[in-house]
Design a protein around this motif. Sequence first.
Motif, PDB file in Angstrom:
ATOM      1  N   ARG A 325     -11.144  11.206  38.340  1.00 45.18           N
ATOM      2  CA  ARG A 325     -10.953  12.479  39.030  1.00 45.18           C
ATOM      3  C   ARG A 325     -11.485  13.626  38.180  1.00 45.18           C
ATOM      4  NH1 ARG A 325      -8.395  15.361  42.827  1.00 45.18           N
ATOM      5  NH2 ARG A 325      -7.382  17.318  42.229  1.00 45.18           N
ATOM      6  N   LEU A 326     -11.277  13.567  36.862  1.00 51.14           N
ATOM      7  CA  LEU A 326     -11.766  14.637  35.988  1.00 51.14           C
ATOM      8  C   LEU A 326     -13.286  14.699  36.022  1.00 51.14           C
ATOM      9  CD1 LEU A 326     -11.181  16.827  33.894  1.00 51.14           C
ATOM     10  CD2 LEU A 326     -11.137  15.042  32.135  1.00 51.14           C
ATOM     11  N   ARG A 327     -13.941  13.566  36.018  1.00 51.53           N
ATOM     12  CA  ARG A 327     -15.409  13.564  36.073  1.00 51.53           C
ATOM     13  C   ARG A 327     -15.906  14.112  37.408  1.00 51.53           C
ATOM     14  NH1 ARG A 327     -14.100   8.846  33.228  1.00 51.53           N
ATOM     15  NH2 ARG A 327     -15.084   8.729  31.149  1.00 51.53           N
ATOM     16  N   GLU A 328     -15.222  13.757  38.489  1.00 52.58           N
ATOM     17  CA  GLU A 328     -15.627  14.259  39.799  1.00 52.58           C
ATOM     18  C   GLU A 328     -15.474  15.775  39.868  1.00 52.58           C
ATOM     19  OE1 GLU A 328     -17.111  14.685  43.433  1.00 52.58           O
ATOM     20  OE2 GLU A 328     -17.164  12.847  42.223  1.00 52.58           O
ATOM     21  N   ARG A 329     -14.400  16.292  39.321  1.00 53.17           N
ATOM     22  CA  ARG A 329     -14.188  17.739  39.351  1.00 53.17           C
ATOM     23  C   ARG A 329     -15.191  18.451  38.449  1.00 53.17           C
ATOM     24  NH1 ARG A 329      -8.510  20.364  40.042  1.00 53.17           N
ATOM     25  NH2 ARG A 329     -10.066  21.879  40.752  1.00 53.17           N
ATOM     26  N   ILE A 330     -15.595  17.800  37.358  1.00 52.96           N
ATOM     27  CA  ILE A 330     -16.625  18.397  36.495  1.00 52.96           C
ATOM     28  C   ILE A 330     -17.953  18.477  37.238  1.00 52.96           C
ATOM     29  CG2 ILE A 330     -18.007  17.972  34.428  1.00 52.96           C
ATOM     30  CD1 ILE A 330     -15.492  16.923  33.073  1.00 52.96           C
ATOM     31  N   ARG A 331     -18.295  17.417  37.953  1.00 56.01           N
ATOM     32  CA  ARG A 331     -19.538  17.450  38.734  1.00 56.01           C
ATOM     33  C   ARG A 331     -19.467  18.510  39.823  1.00 56.01           C
ATOM     34  NH1 ARG A 331     -19.204  11.714  37.860  1.00 56.01           N
ATOM     35  NH2 ARG A 331     -17.962  11.472  39.762  1.00 56.01           N
ATOM     36  N   ASP A 403      -6.519  34.223  27.829  1.00 56.13           N
ATOM     37  CA  ASP A 403      -5.618  34.278  28.981  1.00 56.13           C
ATOM     38  C   ASP A 403      -5.354  32.916  29.596  1.00 56.13           C
ATOM     39  OD1 ASP A 403      -5.589  36.990  28.604  1.00 56.13           O
ATOM     40  OD2 ASP A 403      -7.188  37.386  30.047  1.00 56.13           O
ATOM     41  N   LEU A 404      -5.718  31.849  28.917  1.00 57.31           N
ATOM     42  CA  LEU A 404      -5.449  30.520  29.439  1.00 57.31           C
ATOM     43  C   LEU A 404      -3.937  30.310  29.502  1.00 57.31           C
ATOM     44  CD1 LEU A 404      -6.960  27.912  30.295  1.00 57.31           C
ATOM     45  CD2 LEU A 404      -6.555  27.062  27.972  1.00 57.31           C
ATOM     46  N   PRO A 405      -3.394  29.964  30.675  1.00 63.20           N
ATOM     47  CA  PRO A 405      -1.930  29.815  30.804  1.00 63.20           C
ATOM     48  C   PRO A 405      -1.378  28.835  29.763  1.00 63.20           C
ATOM     49  CG  PRO A 405      -2.982  29.745  32.952  1.00 63.20           C
ATOM     50  CD  PRO A 405      -4.092  29.715  31.954  1.00 63.20           C
ATOM     51  N   GLU A 406      -0.207  29.167  29.247  1.00 58.83           N
ATOM     52  CA  GLU A 406       0.403  28.326  28.215  1.00 58.83           C
ATOM     53  C   GLU A 406       0.691  26.905  28.693  1.00 58.83           C
ATOM     54  OE1 GLU A 406       3.722  29.920  26.213  1.00 58.83           O
ATOM     55  OE2 GLU A 406       2.659  31.672  25.427  1.00 58.83           O
ATOM     56  N   PRO A 407       1.144  26.688  29.949  1.00 63.88           N
ATOM     57  CA  PRO A 407       1.351  25.294  30.381  1.00 63.88           C
ATOM     58  C   PRO A 407       0.087  24.448  30.291  1.00 63.88           C
ATOM     59  CG  PRO A 407       2.457  26.798  31.874  1.00 63.88           C
ATOM     60  CD  PRO A 407       1.617  27.648  30.972  1.00 63.88           C
ATOM     61  N   ILE A 408      -1.086  25.108  30.442  1.00 61.31           N
ATOM     62  CA  ILE A 408      -2.344  24.368  30.302  1.00 61.31           C
ATOM     63  C   ILE A 408      -2.710  24.231  28.827  1.00 61.31           C
ATOM     64  CG2 ILE A 408      -4.806  24.394  30.806  1.00 61.31           C
ATOM     65  CD1 ILE A 408      -4.216  25.813  33.400  1.00 61.31           C
ATOM     66  N   ALA A 409      -2.630  25.326  28.079  1.00 64.66           N
ATOM     67  CA  ALA A 409      -3.082  25.312  26.685  1.00 64.66           C
ATOM     68  C   ALA A 409      -2.148  24.513  25.784  1.00 64.66           C
ATOM     69  CB  ALA A 409      -3.220  26.745  26.172  1.00 64.66           C
ATOM     70  N   TYR A 410      -0.838  24.691  25.949  1.00 64.34           N
ATOM     71  CA  TYR A 410       0.116  24.066  25.019  1.00 64.34           C
ATOM     72  C   TYR A 410       1.072  23.094  25.700  1.00 64.34           C
ATOM     73  CZ  TYR A 410      -1.568  28.046  22.348  1.00 64.34           C
ATOM     74  OH  TYR A 410      -2.361  28.956  21.733  1.00 64.34           O
ATOM     75  N   GLY A 411       1.177  23.143  27.009  1.00 65.38           N
ATOM     76  CA  GLY A 411       2.092  22.265  27.718  1.00 65.38           C
ATOM     77  C   GLY A 411       3.494  22.836  27.783  1.00 65.38           C
ATOM     78  N   LEU A 423      -1.812  15.171  29.502  1.00 62.04           N
ATOM     79  CA  LEU A 423      -3.141  15.775  29.393  1.00 62.04           C
ATOM     80  C   LEU A 423      -3.956  15.578  30.670  1.00 62.04           C
ATOM     81  CD1 LEU A 423      -4.200  15.008  25.705  1.00 62.04           C
ATOM     82  CD2 LEU A 423      -3.802  17.237  26.749  1.00 62.04           C
ATOM     83  N   GLY A 424      -3.764  14.430  31.351  1.00 66.09           N
ATOM     84  CA  GLY A 424      -4.508  14.220  32.587  1.00 66.09           C
ATOM     85  C   GLY A 424      -4.203  15.289  33.618  1.00 66.09           C
ATOM     86  N   GLU A 425      -2.924  15.588  33.832  1.00 63.96           N
ATOM     87  CA  GLU A 425      -2.543  16.614  34.812  1.00 63.96           C
ATOM     88  C   GLU A 425      -2.975  18.001  34.344  1.00 63.96           C
ATOM     89  OE1 GLU A 425       1.596  16.316  35.486  1.00 63.96           O
ATOM     90  OE2 GLU A 425       1.575  14.146  35.855  1.00 63.96           O
ATOM     91  N   ARG A 426      -2.834  18.286  33.078  1.00 69.92           N
ATOM     92  CA  ARG A 426      -3.172  19.629  32.575  1.00 69.92           C
ATOM     93  C   ARG A 426      -4.676  19.872  32.600  1.00 69.92           C
ATOM     94  NH1 ARG A 426      -0.630  19.213  26.966  1.00 69.92           N
ATOM     95  NH2 ARG A 426      -1.654  21.233  26.649  1.00 69.92           N
ATOM     96  N   LEU A 427      -5.482  18.838  32.330  1.00 69.14           N
ATOM     97  CA  LEU A 427      -6.932  18.999  32.436  1.00 69.14           C
ATOM     98  C   LEU A 427      -7.343  19.208  33.890  1.00 69.14           C
ATOM     99  CD1 LEU A 427      -8.156  16.322  29.858  1.00 69.14           C
ATOM    100  CD2 LEU A 427      -8.327  18.808  29.649  1.00 69.14           C
ATOM    101  N   ASP A 428      -6.639  18.579  34.805  1.00 71.46           N
ATOM    102  CA  ASP A 428      -6.926  18.803  36.223  1.00 71.46           C
ATOM    103  C   ASP A 428      -6.628  20.254  36.601  1.00 71.46           C
ATOM    104  OD1 ASP A 428      -7.581  17.469  38.884  1.00 71.46           O
ATOM    105  OD2 ASP A 428      -5.637  18.406  39.323  1.00 71.46           O
TER     106      ASP A 428
END
Length: 718
Positions: A325-331, A403-411, A423-428
């Motif tokens: 899914r991460l690769r698809e979203r990157i494309r 300004d990257l949200p903390e739940p994404i940057a640090y969890g 990390l899978g959910e946060r990278l999404d």
Amino acid sequence: MRTVVARGTDARGPVRIRALLTLLPTLLVPLFLLLASLFASATTTWAAEPESAQAAHLAARLRTNPVHVTDQLPREIPRSTAPEFAELAKRTGVPTYVLVLPPQRGDDRELLGAVHDELGRDGLYVLVDGVGVTEAAAFGVRAPVEDALTVTTYELPYDAGPLRSMERFAEVVAQGSAKAAARADAAREKYADDDPPAQYIGPTDRDNQSFLTGILLAAVPLSLLLVTAYVRRWRGRRPGAARPGAARPAWGRPWLAPALALLAAGGIALTATLLFDQTRSSAAPAPTAADLSARVDRVAAGLAKDPVYEDPESRSVLEAGQSNRLRERIRSFARSAGGGPVYVALVPQLSEDESAADPELFAASVHERLGRAGVYVVADPHDGFITVLNHGLRLDSTRLYFDLPEPIAYGDDAADEADDHLLGERLDRLMTYLDDSPRTAEPEHPSAPAPASDPVSETTLRPLFSGDFWPGLLLGAFAAVVLLTLVAGALGIAGAVIRRRNPEPLPTELLPYTAPTEPSAAYLLMVARSELRTLVRDMGRGEVDDPAARARLRDCADAALLLVDRDPGRLDDAATAPQDPAILVAVTLLARAGRAALAGELNDLCCGVNPLHGPARTRRHVRVAPEGPHRRMLPVCAECQDTAVVEPRTIPTLLLRLPGGEGAPYYETEGPLSAVPQDIPRLIAAVRDWAAATGTTGTTGTTGTPGTTALADPPAPA
């Protein structure tokens, strides 16, 4: 009546169906158990898949070389140390496979077991991290693994380093089970309470060493010079000091103190150099340029093929579905308006790596090596932190970085508790954040990060004679001054006690510095008593060769005793002592002149500015009043002569004024002191005239005043 049975039917059918329904639960239970077992096996296989992928990668490395050194710890364990680890592994005496890896999140023993299963070779498997040997396991061979780990843990200091830890581990394994067990027991007993002392010192310890060296190097030699000089001077001033010309003891020679100070400085410098001989703060070998660039090259090569790169030496944190899914979203983001490539590196960021745990520097290095514009994402599978940097896309770099949200940057709390930090959910969610990010008119780039510290200079200690050495010198000099002050205070108290018990006159050369201009009656009595007592004592000890000196000695002693009615003991009590300060000054001057004659010196003149200054050097016209042309020819000592030349108006303030004299100079008071500005013989004559006028009894020396007894001549040399 007959029963009619339809064609094609069997009367036993319902019975069979009922029997089948009765047996159905019995048949379904084994089937359910089989399915559950298959599901559990599948689940176990899926859960172990990340570790299996890691184990397969490490087994492939060991299949090529029995020693694998990671490229992620170049500051602590460079890859160039692999031959040294291989040489140590041979000392165990059994096939040994060594894995030098970053600290692992999972169970180390399970990892070694999985690697063994993948490799399929028996032997001793050893896991080493940045500190030392952390785990070992023997498969198909006999080796005292636990005892070797115990000895390595207890016997070595914490900073011994991985190579020395591996060396000690291999040494114990080679000893065999019996000796290894005994050594392990001894190590546990010896170091049960105290760890071995550290092998290396840090920059703070070196600063302390430099500071202490500076203090000692300044305090000890300077204290020797100052205290010795002060004690020598104090000995010259103390009661009972040797007269000029007397033999000087060896320790009192002036060159001895500087020689001792120089010797002490050299000894301290040499001792400090030998004692504080450390040059490094770590056991880490110096890495090569290839060691420092290996991981960046590896990650850049991986991202050139796949936009998502997972560190194969770490346990995977992305499931297969999450990776896809991460690769698809990157494309998808790359095809969007204003979008572009996204490169995700799931690589640990450690203080021992080439970028010193700086994800910005790591991303910049990978971008430089890859040479492609895009969003570079560094996701640390160990601590779960995510860093995003925009290198050349039309995106707001400030928004991505700051300004990257903390739940994404640090969890959040859930991410902290999860093994994979979610990390899978946060990278999404990060890709959603990138999709929603505003586009800019021009491509943006982050500012260049600060370079990492040099690993060689980082572990190299400063020279001993640098840094805090210079403040130490200043503090040492201050300590020497403080010590001198304490010594001066102690000797001052000791001198006061000695003078009180046995008052002695001061040396002649010190008189100008100690004689007051307006002395008190008590001071004059103390000086007269000490001078006359010393003269009477020395007359019984000394030998006078010169007839003129013998005559001067006799005349001075006769005149001085005449002033106290032949009884020096009258000066011991203020009630019986002469009350006229001029008489006390005259006793002092005559006693000093007699002592000078006893030493073979005929000083006819004493200082006319202040007779208490001692002998005079010459005669000179000096100012005797602050205003007007009042000048007078007076004998002056060396100090008063210099003052008369440099500051002539100061001389009136230096004239001796006696108590009760209403501020008049001493030579204007009644008594024999008016003859002092002339010479000593005139003073002797004035004393005799004063004695005759006042009816004082006693001899008058050679003139033989009536009613006196002649003073015996001092002893002549044999």
